[in-house]
Design a protein around this motif. Sequence first.
Motif, PDB file in Angstrom:
ATOM      1  N   VAL A  67      -3.363  -6.448  11.475  1.00 43.41           N
ATOM      2  CA  VAL A  67      -2.587  -6.488  10.569  1.00 43.41           C
ATOM      3  C   VAL A  67      -1.611  -6.724  10.186  1.00 43.41           C
ATOM      4  O   VAL A  67      -0.986  -6.887   9.530  1.00 43.41           O
ATOM      5  N   VAL A  68      -0.305  -7.207  11.403  1.00 44.72           N
ATOM      6  CA  VAL A  68       0.690  -7.177  11.397  1.00 44.72           C
ATOM      7  C   VAL A  68       0.939  -9.173  11.266  1.00 44.72           C
ATOM      8  O   VAL A  68       1.816  -9.277  10.936  1.00 44.72           O
ATOM      9  N   ILE A 209      -7.560  -0.115   1.550  1.00 46.52           N
ATOM     10  CA  ILE A 209      -7.150   1.120   2.284  1.00 46.52           C
ATOM     11  C   ILE A 209      -6.541   1.638   2.820  1.00 46.52           C
ATOM     12  O   ILE A 209      -5.903   1.993   4.108  1.00 46.52           O
ATOM     13  N   ALA A 210      -6.983   0.593   4.558  1.00 47.02           N
ATOM     14  CA  ALA A 210      -6.259   0.170   5.634  1.00 47.02           C
ATOM     15  C   ALA A 210      -4.898   0.157   5.518  1.00 47.02           C
ATOM     16  O   ALA A 210      -4.143   0.573   6.313  1.00 47.02           O
ATOM     17  N   LEU A 215       0.610   1.722   6.211  1.00 45.09           N
ATOM     18  CA  LEU A 215       2.157   2.173   5.535  1.00 45.09           C
ATOM     19  C   LEU A 215       2.499   3.417   5.366  1.00 45.09           C
ATOM     20  O   LEU A 215       3.580   3.935   6.004  1.00 45.09           O
ATOM     21  N   LEU A 216       1.734   4.805   4.586  1.00 45.62           N
ATOM     22  CA  LEU A 216       1.507   6.050   5.221  1.00 45.62           C
ATOM     23  C   LEU A 216       1.976   6.514   6.975  1.00 45.62           C
ATOM     24  O   LEU A 216       2.669   7.348   6.871  1.00 45.62           O
ATOM     25  N   ALA A 217       0.624   5.962   7.363  1.00 52.04           N
ATOM     26  CA  ALA A 217       1.111   6.671   8.563  1.00 52.04           C
ATOM     27  C   ALA A 217       2.359   6.326   9.253  1.00 52.04           C
ATOM     28  O   ALA A 217       3.057   6.964  10.125  1.00 52.04           O
ATOM     29  N   PHE A 218       3.220   5.276   9.009  1.00 56.09           N
ATOM     30  CA  PHE A 218       3.910   4.333   9.497  1.00 56.09           C
ATOM     31  C   PHE A 218       4.717   5.142   9.104  1.00 56.09           C
ATOM     32  O   PHE A 218       5.978   6.032  10.758  1.00 56.09           O
TER      33      PHE A 218
END
Length: 419
Positions: A67-68, A209-210, A215-218
């Motif tokens: 993703v990064v 969604i991923a 973002l929320l997880a970070f």
Amino acid sequence: LALVLFLDAVNLELTELRRDWLAPVLVLGPGTLLVIGLLAGLGMLLLDLPVVLAFLLGTILASTDPVVLRDVLRDPRIPRSVRRTLSVEAGTNDIVVLPLLLVLIAIANADLGGVAEWLGFLGRLLVLGPAAGFAVGAVGAWVMGWVDERFHIRREYQSLYGIGLVLGAFVTGEAAGGDGFLAAFAAGLAVTAFNQTLCDCFLEFGEVIAETTMLLAFVLFGALLSTLVGEVPLLATLALAGLAIFVIRPLVVWSVLRLGRADLSRYARQFIGWFGPRGLNSLLFALLVVEQAVSGGEQLFAVIGVVVLVSVVAHGVTATPFSRWYARKASQETLAEERAGTAAELFAQRPDDIPRVTPAELAERLAGPNPPVVLDVRSRSEYQRDGVRIPGSVRVLPDQVTEWAADRLRDQPYVLYCT
């Protein structure tokens, strides 16, 4: 994590991966094991970690985050073979790291006794769970295609069905006594292997969604890490992060690419060596260690969080300027990797029996009744520097010829004008 693994598997091009086997074998085999060993050694040396905990640290930090890398992988200025090498590594890296992580967790917790218990555990982990997920992916994708062909299911419901397929594979893998994450990856692999077509709406929806959950997880991980960072030796952890990101990864990748005799410019070696970012997957793997109540797991989570933070900043800040620098090099000179469209072609020997045609012969054939299509496949620098164009020729980047031909190739003669 299950969704990311599923999408990684779905996006794998198995036909190309059969040709690209050498790149992932080199990077994921000796490359990953060497990174794990070196990082484990640093963990013991700098942080005085026990052996098992140190190898857990090395295994988790050996994971790279696709993703990064997304902006880099989508940049058409970067030769496709280099992007494919990074993509293959990032897309398959976790499926190598995850089984090692689960085995190390079992060792750390001393959950298993004799040989029979270990064989049963490995059978459930590496065979039964993935087989269950593979079956869910294959049957589920086929059913969706069959029903949609007859009754036409709306796109938004197909998107939701895809999410359900991921969750179904995860639950089935866990119920079979295996690991849900490996089962989710196997489900995505089944969709690709059987050439089943999931709606592009699901792939787009899944990526959104991923990224949203990432973002929320970070944010949540940041809030958690802010309470744990004080429990780790900060200078030693920053030293570990610096060595892991700036020294170990580049040196290991440089070594394995030289071992495989990859036909790459020094710019490409530096580019591939640099982009091995740690991200959400590393944090999720560390969370698995905490969840399994491994002794010292919270300290390990905090250490990994600091390394991920350094990686996100370092790779995020350098992604655009480093890509621009590499693209500028490709526009100034012909690079060896520009002639390769896949990672495998970087390791292939050049054929010396290519049929050639002279300019006079080409002119005569172009004036004839069945003129060939001329593909201008000169390198980026040669094409920009030379103002001459063959009239009617089609410009195709040399590393994209195979991709271009897959969509447009017809039963007619072709002539390639190369550097």
